[in-house]
Design an enzyme around this catalytic site. Sequence first.
Site, short mmCIF file in Angstrom:
data_model
loop_
_atom_site.label_atom_id
_atom_site.label_comp_id
_atom_site.label_asym_id
_atom_site.label_seq_id
_atom_site.Cartn_x
_atom_site.Cartn_y
_atom_site.Cartn_z
N THR A 158 -2.83 -1.44 4.35
CA THR A 158 -2.62 -1.56 2.91
C THR A 158 -1.99 -2.91 2.59
O THR A 158 -1.65 -3.69 3.47
CB THR A 158 -1.74 -0.41 2.41
OG1 THR A 158 -0.53 -0.38 3.17
CG2 THR A 158 -2.46 0.93 2.55
N TYR A 159 -1.78 -3.16 1.30
CA TYR A 159 -1.27 -4.45 0.80
C TYR A 159 -0.01 -4.88 1.54
O TYR A 159 0.96 -4.12 1.62
CB TYR A 159 -0.99 -4.33 -0.70
CG TYR A 159 -0.59 -5.62 -1.34
CD1 TYR A 159 -1.53 -6.62 -1.61
CD2 TYR A 159 0.74 -5.85 -1.69
CE1 TYR A 159 -1.15 -7.82 -2.19
CE2 TYR A 159 1.13 -7.05 -2.29
CZ TYR A 159 0.18 -8.03 -2.52
OH TYR A 159 0.55 -9.22 -3.10
N PRO A 160 0.01 -6.09 2.11
CA PRO A 160 1.11 -6.48 2.99
C PRO A 160 2.40 -6.94 2.31
O PRO A 160 3.49 -6.73 2.83
CB PRO A 160 0.52 -7.63 3.82
CG PRO A 160 -0.59 -8.17 3.00
CD PRO A 160 -1.10 -7.06 2.15
#
Length: 393
Positions: free
Chosen positions: A116-118
Amino acid sequence: TPTLSILIRRENEIKDFKPVDYWKIEADFGGFTGEWRDKSGNSKVFDTNRVQQIAEKLKGRTGIVLNVHRELKKESPPHGYNLTELQRDANNQYGFSAKKTLGLLQGLYERYKITTYPRTDSKYITDDMVPTIPARLKAIRNDSNRNVVDRLLKSGIQPKKHFVDNGKVSDHHAIIPTEEPAPYDKLSSDEKKIFNLVSQRFFEVLSEPSQTEQVVVVLMVNGEKIYIKSSQLIEPGWQGVCKRTADSTALSGSFEQVRNLRKGEKRTVKNTSIVKLKTTPPARYTEASLLSVMESPGKFIEGSDLKESIKKGGLGTPATRADIIEKIINTDYVVRKGKELIPTEKGFQLIELAPKELCSPELTARWEMALSEIENGKERKERFIQDIIDSTR
């Protein structure tokens, strides 16, 4: 400047440090060993004559058990990963810089779509994501983790508050695997390392707490107190998921002996040993430990209001901390030596020349407080901007 200043403050502490010899006394009871402590509970002795006297006073003497305290300690699984914590672990385990970890993670997110979004500062997920967990587990299942995944799927996943909390997710949730099947054969060696860290943390947060039995025994020997502390993992829980601990829960011999001691029982000191040690300077920062301080620099700040305001952001954000560290390295203010970050002469000169206000996290804390007041309608943004113009002049 505040980040560089923190590194320089530590370097000065190391330069000014003067090591001092001290000694500790160990008492061997045959099967287990105890540590001498004074009336204040301190085990360090700074006088060589005194340490010899205490050791002689204990040797061959029979003591009586004053107290036995047994406690079963539960340790909850860790929270999920935010970017800073993942960067810390990658630095500790693999020596990766914060920037390298972010780059690898960005590739797993953009190219392979398997994480997922880092750039997140949250360690939690929301309620509505819980039904997707089985699909995420199946997507990362391979030969090396098959047993863990199958056990978690079979147990019926019910993640607790340490992982699911709507109130602690703002723009983005914790870094976890997606429902996209992981193409392990296409990942580079370094990409696999980062993806495995994300997967392992995902397994751990979904697992049960670990349980440790801890026993503390106090003996009185010829007027001196000896402390014996022993512990054993009883239920590995989340700690056994990724083989952080041995699978065996059989009690070790020394733990069994300490565990079976009873108040009033007598034991003889078979031998004593004196261990000579030196006080050590504080450790230099690594990227892992510097990231921790950047995330929570409150100890460098006076005033409770400012300490509270810095908690909302810290120095930089999850997205910018790696760049801040890289910038002070690329501009030769700091050098990497192994994992350590060491300020250069140029770095020292900058902090000497820069206004003191710019070298303290307090400035960031004051700005965070002002921005919060603007957000809540208590402060006008025009005044905030004018204050910055005035102080810059």
